[in-house]
Design a protein around this motif. Structure first.
Motif, PDB file in Angstrom:
ATOM      1  N   ALA A   1      13.329   7.877  36.825  1.00 15.47           N
ATOM      2  CA  ALA A   1      13.812   8.381  35.610  1.00 15.47           C
ATOM      3  C   ALA A   1      13.043   7.915  34.750  1.00 15.47           C
ATOM      4  O   ALA A   1      13.646   8.451  33.283  1.00 15.47           O
TER       5      ALA A   1
ATOM      6  N   LYS B   1      20.119   2.805  31.082  1.00 14.49           N
ATOM      7  CA  LYS B   1      19.153   2.846  30.024  1.00 14.49           C
ATOM      8  C   LYS B   1      19.576   1.612  28.883  1.00 14.49           C
ATOM      9  O   LYS B   1      18.512   1.308  28.365  1.00 14.49           O
TER      10      LYS B   1
ATOM     11  N   ASP C   1      19.319   1.527  41.023  1.00 18.07           N
ATOM     12  CA  ASP C   1      19.532   2.180  39.748  1.00 18.07           C
ATOM     13  C   ASP C   1      18.216   1.623  38.927  1.00 18.07           C
ATOM     14  O   ASP C   1      17.673   2.413  37.991  1.00 18.07           O
TER      15      ASP C   1
ATOM     16  N   GLU D   1      19.314   8.551  36.604  1.00 18.18           N
ATOM     17  CA  GLU D   1      18.839   9.337  35.593  1.00 18.18           C
ATOM     18  C   GLU D   1      19.702   9.740  34.225  1.00 18.18           C
ATOM     19  O   GLU D   1      19.534   9.813  33.315  1.00 18.18           O
ATOM     20  N   ASN D   2      21.245   9.594  34.758  1.00 10.94           N
ATOM     21  CA  ASN D   2      22.029  10.265  33.660  1.00 10.94           C
ATOM     22  C   ASN D   2      23.073   8.771  33.377  1.00 10.94           C
ATOM     23  O   ASN D   2      24.233   8.998  32.788  1.00 10.94           O
ATOM     24  N   SER D   3      22.663   7.699  33.974  1.00  7.73           N
ATOM     25  CA  SER D   3      23.369   6.400  33.677  1.00  7.73           C
ATOM     26  C   SER D   3      22.934   6.038  32.324  1.00  7.73           C
ATOM     27  O   SER D   3      22.145   5.541  32.065  1.00  7.73           O
ATOM     28  N   ALA D   4      24.139   5.772  31.581  1.00 11.11           N
ATOM     29  CA  ALA D   4      23.683   5.195  29.992  1.00 11.11           C
ATOM     30  C   ALA D   4      23.759   3.581  30.226  1.00 11.11           C
ATOM     31  O   ALA D   4      22.897   3.132  29.384  1.00 11.11           O
TER      32      ALA D   4
END
Length: 258
Positions: free
Chosen positions: A95, A229, A75, A223-226
């Motif tokens: 990402a 981020k 990730d 890309e969509n992992s909070a």
């Protein structure tokens, strides 16, 4: 009273279940020089992100780069050479933008000798028969070690003594176990109490090699992992930066120690 207590317990249980339901897990590929620093950073991060799991796998930046080109499920990628995440980003496998997080340094370190009284020239001593460096073919620290030795006109003189580690942590293990009398390893490993208690180190002048500029990316699969981020943002926080400084890393914008 019993009803109120029951409601309270049910509320706590539902809250806990909600936290579990929203908990995430990320897998981080990190250069082996980050072992001690990243372990601390993950611990402090998780203290304020209860329930979330951050698994870190340490190894060679070059090998991680190859694995991710082939679809390895990471990730985030923290590389000891910023060129590797830049390559992944160029190939559409990132990402996020490539973010520099530190500049590394290389040192001479020994478990049986006082390396603080040595220089690179000391490696030609006939009493030193095995010198450990990371494999220059895929490990950035090994590549910089080779550059420093060549810049000092020592490579040909000591090449027959060299033993190669898979990554910089494996290289340090060679020295710890006595399979090499001295090694060129990361400053971030040498300052850890586990190693520093066995003797000092010699900081190799950074003008002898290209900078060990390090960088990271959020990988495409996250890309969509909070959580990915949040962890990426935490790396730039004051607590995380303090840990990096503690382990001898030069932070972006700071002066390099001579």
């Amino acid at each position: 009273m019993r009803i109120s207590m029951t409601k309270l317990l049910v509320g706590l249980l539902l809250s806990a279940l909600a936290q579990i339901a929203h908990a995430e897990k990320i897998t981080v590929a990190a250069a082996a020089d980050l072992k001690f620093a990243m372990d601390e950073i993950v611990t402090t991060f998780k203290s304020s992100n209860a329930g979330d799991e951050v698994e870190v796998i340490y190894g060679s930046s070059g090998k991680f780069n190859t694995q991710m080109q082939q679809g390895a499920p990471f990730d985030l990628f923290f590389s000891a050479d910023i060129a590797f995440p830049r390559e992944l980003a160029k190939n559409g496998l990132a990402a996020s933008e490539v973010k520099p997080y530190a500049v590394g340094r290389i040192v001479l370190w020994s478990a049986s000798m006082d390396a603080s009284k040595m220089t690179l020239g000391s490696l030609t001593d006939s009493k030193i028969t095995h010198i450990a460096i990371a494999n220059p073919q895929h490990a950035p620290y090994g590549k910089r070690a080779e550059e420093a030795l060549r810049s000092s006109s020592l490579w040909e003189k000591i090449e027959s003594k060299l033993v190669y580690g898979e990554n910089i942590a494996n290289t340090a293990q060679f020295v710890q176990t006595g399979n090499a009398q001295v090694g060129i390893i990361a400053l971030s490993l040498a300052v850890n109490p586990e190693l520093s208690s066995k003797g000092g180190y010699y900081l190799i002048p950074d003008m002898l090699h290209a900078p060990l500029e390090q960088g990271f990316i959020i990988c495409k699969r996250a890309e969509n992992s909070a959580l990915a981020k949040r962890f990426a943002n935490y790396i730039g926080s004051k607590p995380a930066r303090a840990v990096m400084t503690k382990y001898g890393f030069v932070l972006p914008g700071e002066a390099v120690r001579k």
